[in-house]
Design a protein around this motif. Structure first.
Motif, mmCIF file in Angstrom:
data_model
loop_
_atom_site.group_PDB
_atom_site.id
_atom_site.type_symbol
_atom_site.label_atom_id
_atom_site.label_comp_id
_atom_site.label_asym_id
_atom_site.label_seq_id
_atom_site.Cartn_x
_atom_site.Cartn_y
_atom_site.Cartn_z
ATOM 1 N N ALA A 204 -8.857 39.771 9.613
ATOM 2 C CA ALA A 204 -9.425 39.869 8.269
ATOM 3 C C ALA A 204 -9.429 41.310 7.772
ATOM 4 C CB ALA A 204 -10.846 39.313 8.250
ATOM 5 N N ARG A 205 -9.331 41.458 6.455
ATOM 6 C CA ARG A 205 -9.454 42.752 5.800
ATOM 7 C C ARG A 205 -10.916 42.962 5.385
ATOM 8 N NH1 ARG A 205 -5.594 41.272 1.029
ATOM 9 N NH2 ARG A 205 -7.069 39.517 1.195
ATOM 10 N N ALA A 206 -11.250 44.197 5.083
ATOM 11 C CA ALA A 206 -12.630 44.504 4.691
ATOM 12 C C ALA A 206 -13.059 43.653 3.502
ATOM 13 C CB ALA A 206 -12.760 45.990 4.366
ATOM 14 N N GLU A 207 -12.157 43.469 2.534
ATOM 15 C CA GLU A 207 -12.519 42.694 1.348
ATOM 16 C C GLU A 207 -12.713 41.210 1.652
ATOM 17 O OE1 GLU A 207 -8.092 43.927 0.727
ATOM 18 O OE2 GLU A 207 -9.893 44.715 1.738
ATOM 19 N N ASP A 208 -12.160 40.740 2.781
ATOM 20 C CA ASP A 208 -12.367 39.345 3.176
ATOM 21 C C ASP A 208 -13.778 39.107 3.714
ATOM 22 O OD1 ASP A 208 -9.671 38.754 2.602
ATOM 23 O OD2 ASP A 208 -9.055 39.381 4.612
ATOM 24 N N LEU A 209 -14.403 40.163 4.195
ATOM 25 C CA LEU A 209 -15.697 40.037 4.873
ATOM 26 C C LEU A 209 -16.867 40.593 4.061
ATOM 27 C CD1 LEU A 209 -14.600 41.264 8.443
ATOM 28 C CD2 LEU A 209 -14.634 38.915 7.568
ATOM 29 N N ALA A 210 -16.573 41.412 3.077
ATOM 30 C CA ALA A 210 -17.606 42.221 2.429
ATOM 31 C C ALA A 210 -18.742 41.396 1.828
ATOM 32 C CB ALA A 210 -16.970 43.106 1.363
ATOM 33 N N ASP A 211 -18.426 40.235 1.246
ATOM 34 C CA ASP A 211 -19.471 39.474 0.572
ATOM 35 C C ASP A 211 -20.433 38.802 1.540
ATOM 36 O OD1 ASP A 211 -17.240 37.770 1.261
ATOM 37 O OD2 ASP A 211 -18.167 36.179 0.063
ATOM 38 N N LEU A 212 -20.072 38.754 2.823
ATOM 39 C CA LEU A 212 -20.924 38.100 3.819
ATOM 40 C C LEU A 212 -21.558 39.086 4.800
ATOM 41 C CD1 LEU A 212 -18.562 35.107 4.656
ATOM 42 C CD2 LEU A 212 -20.754 34.949 3.466
ATOM 43 N N ALA A 213 -21.185 40.355 4.701
ATOM 44 C CA ALA A 213 -21.608 41.338 5.698
ATOM 45 C C ALA A 213 -22.592 42.347 5.130
ATOM 46 C CB ALA A 213 -20.385 42.066 6.254
ATOM 47 N N ASP A 214 -23.566 42.728 5.952
ATOM 48 C CA ASP A 214 -24.427 43.852 5.587
ATOM 49 C C ASP A 214 -23.648 45.156 5.653
ATOM 50 O OD1 ASP A 214 -27.074 42.578 5.183
ATOM 51 O OD2 ASP A 214 -26.795 41.981 7.269
ATOM 52 N N VAL A 215 -22.659 45.193 6.553
ATOM 53 C CA VAL A 215 -21.788 46.354 6.676
ATOM 54 C C VAL A 215 -20.480 45.886 7.308
ATOM 55 C CG1 VAL A 215 -22.657 46.996 8.983
ATOM 56 C CG2 VAL A 215 -21.654 48.756 7.494
ATOM 57 N N VAL A 216 -19.372 46.517 6.914
ATOM 58 C CA VAL A 216 -18.074 46.273 7.547
ATOM 59 C C VAL A 216 -17.633 47.583 8.190
ATOM 60 C CG1 VAL A 216 -15.678 45.579 7.236
ATOM 61 C CG2 VAL A 216 -17.468 44.492 5.872
ATOM 62 N N LEU A 217 -17.356 47.534 9.496
ATOM 63 C CA LEU A 217 -17.027 48.720 10.274
ATOM 64 C C LEU A 217 -15.620 48.596 10.857
ATOM 65 C CD1 LEU A 217 -20.423 48.976 12.217
ATOM 66 C CD2 LEU A 217 -19.740 50.305 10.199
ATOM 67 N N PRO A 218 -14.973 49.721 11.160
ATOM 68 C CA PRO A 218 -13.636 49.650 11.749
ATOM 69 C C PRO A 218 -13.606 48.897 13.081
ATOM 70 C CG PRO A 218 -14.065 51.863 10.919
ATOM 71 C CD PRO A 218 -15.362 51.120 10.855
ATOM 72 N N ASP A 219 -14.626 49.088 13.907
ATOM 73 C CA ASP A 219 -14.729 48.396 15.191
ATOM 74 C C ASP A 219 -16.162 48.498 15.681
ATOM 75 O OD1 ASP A 219 -15.065 50.878 16.786
ATOM 76 O OD2 ASP A 219 -12.942 51.219 16.376
ATOM 77 N N ILE A 220 -16.447 47.836 16.787
ATOM 78 C CA ILE A 220 -17.820 47.796 17.289
ATOM 79 C C ILE A 220 -18.338 49.158 17.728
ATOM 80 C CG2 ILE A 220 -17.750 45.367 17.971
ATOM 81 C CD1 ILE A 220 -17.217 46.295 20.859
ATOM 82 N N GLY A 221 -17.436 50.092 17.995
ATOM 83 C CA GLY A 221 -17.863 51.424 18.423
ATOM 84 C C GLY A 221 -18.688 52.158 17.387
ATOM 85 N N HIS A 222 -18.614 51.722 16.123
ATOM 86 C CA HIS A 222 -19.356 52.373 15.049
ATOM 87 C C HIS A 222 -20.761 51.804 14.875
ATOM 88 C CE1 HIS A 222 -15.899 54.624 13.243
ATOM 89 N NE2 HIS A 222 -15.241 53.728 13.956
ATOM 90 N N ILE A 223 -21.115 50.763 15.636
ATOM 91 C CA ILE A 223 -22.432 50.142 15.442
ATOM 92 C C ILE A 223 -23.590 51.075 15.772
ATOM 93 C CG2 ILE A 223 -23.947 48.284 16.270
ATOM 94 C CD1 ILE A 223 -21.504 46.462 16.411
ATOM 95 N N PRO A 224 -23.581 51.813 16.885
ATOM 96 C CA PRO A 224 -24.744 52.688 17.167
ATOM 97 C C PRO A 224 -25.047 53.661 16.032
ATOM 98 C CG PRO A 224 -23.418 52.437 19.146
ATOM 99 C CD PRO A 224 -22.643 51.813 18.021
ATOM 100 N N GLU A 225 -23.996 54.236 15.431
ATOM 101 C CA GLU A 225 -24.223 55.156 14.308
ATOM 102 C C GLU A 225 -24.844 54.424 13.125
ATOM 103 O OE1 GLU A 225 -21.635 58.060 11.307
ATOM 104 O OE2 GLU A 225 -20.663 57.061 13.007
ATOM 105 N N TRP A 226 -24.362 53.202 12.874
ATOM 106 C CA TRP A 226 -24.928 52.409 11.776
ATOM 107 C C TRP A 226 -26.392 52.069 12.066
ATOM 108 C CZ3 TRP A 226 -26.562 47.168 11.578
ATOM 109 C CH2 TRP A 226 -26.867 46.719 10.296
ATOM 110 N N LEU A 227 -26.693 51.704 13.300
ATOM 111 C CA LEU A 227 -28.075 51.384 13.658
ATOM 112 C C LEU A 227 -28.987 52.577 13.442
ATOM 113 C CD1 LEU A 227 -27.570 49.360 16.979
ATOM 114 C CD2 LEU A 227 -28.328 48.466 14.775
ATOM 115 N N ALA A 228 -28.492 53.775 13.732
ATOM 116 C CA ALA A 228 -29.309 54.982 13.572
ATOM 117 C C ALA A 228 -29.622 55.242 12.102
ATOM 118 C CB ALA A 228 -28.583 56.174 14.179
ATOM 119 N N ARG A 229 -28.748 54.786 11.205
ATOM 120 C CA ARG A 229 -28.941 54.987 9.772
ATOM 121 C C ARG A 229 -29.709 53.864 9.116
ATOM 122 N NH1 ARG A 229 -23.251 55.693 9.638
ATOM 123 N NH2 ARG A 229 -23.188 53.853 8.271
ATOM 124 N N ALA A 230 -29.604 52.667 9.716
ATOM 125 C CA ALA A 230 -30.159 51.462 9.073
ATOM 126 C C ALA A 230 -31.694 51.491 9.035
ATOM 127 C CB ALA A 230 -29.675 50.229 9.808
#
Length: 230
Positions: A204-230
């Motif tokens: 899927a592309r980012a635009e395929d997921l955007a309407d259902l996601a709180d955030v769209v990230l390149p891969d799971i490795g970016h989750i800790p940084e997102w959690l720190a900001r959320a």
């Protein structure tokens, strides 16, 4: 609410979909075709696999479907096999696929556990394949619960298996995030009352997921940084 648990999809999320499944699928279809090029082409079309590119098209049932759904798509071209036999063939061969981790999983998941997060997997693959893949990758024991489409709780996009995870680990759905690469994953997460994280290691592309996601990230490795900001 602060997140207390992450529930991951497997293929396209923990493992890069194209790098893991495109090659396996070519070998699988070739073996089933047994030298019959017309059958090979028909099966590839049935599961939306581009033989010339050796890659799945974005609308393939294989991306988010269950083993049974994939077997049902292939079965009309394999009259000598039963649905059960074909499904077992898919499970057996998929269990030995060459796995491409989206990020180095062992240190990544260990760090998430050190943050106090409960971790799970909910995949539309079978439980046996999921356990085999995670064990081969050295990370099965880092998850609190691993659920397959045949584990008795249903399959995505239904929310029931996601809610089963929450019940099992004692975390409220609203304190859990569903992490996935497909709309099936995120629809299930929203239906379960979870936060939703889309990743781009599937088809899927980012635009395929955007309407259902709180955030769209390149891969799971970016989750800790997102959690720190959320």
């Amino acid at each position: 609410m602060t997140l207390s648990a992450l529930l991951f999809d497997k293929d396209g999320t923990l493992f890069d979909f194209a790098r893991t499944w495109n090659g396996w699928s070519m070998a699988m279809l070739t073996e089933l075709a047994a030298g019959d090029q017309a059958r090979l082409a028909a099966m590839a079309d049935a599961v939306r696999y581009d033989l010339s590119a050796a890659a799945f098209r974005a609308d393939s049932v294989v991306i988010a479907g269950t083993n049974e759904e994939v077997a049902e798509a292939l079965l009309p071209h394999l009259p000598h096999m039963t649905l059960s036999d074909l499904e077992q063939f898919l499970i057996r061969t998929a269990g030995e696929a060459e796995l491409a981790q989206a990020v180095p999983l062992a240190p990544y998941l260990s760090a998430l556990r050190d943050m106090g997060l409960k971790l799970g997997v909910m995949t539309n693959d079978g439980a046996h394949s999921a356990q085999r893949h995670l064990t081969r990758s050295g990370v099965y024991d880092l998850f609190d619960m691993v659920i397959g489409a045949d584990s008795g709780f249903g399959a995505k996009p239904d929310p029931d298996p996601l809610l089963a995870f929450c019940s099992n680990v004692g975390v409220a759905p609203e304190a859990t995030a569903m992490v996935g690469d497909s709309r099936h994953d995120l629809i299930a997460g929203r239906a379960a009352g979870m936060r939703t994280i889309g990743v781009l290691t599937g088809m899927a592309r980012a635009e395929d997921l955007a309407d259902l996601a709180d955030v769209v990230l390149p891969d799971i490795g970016h989750i800790p940084e997102w959690l720190a900001r959320a």
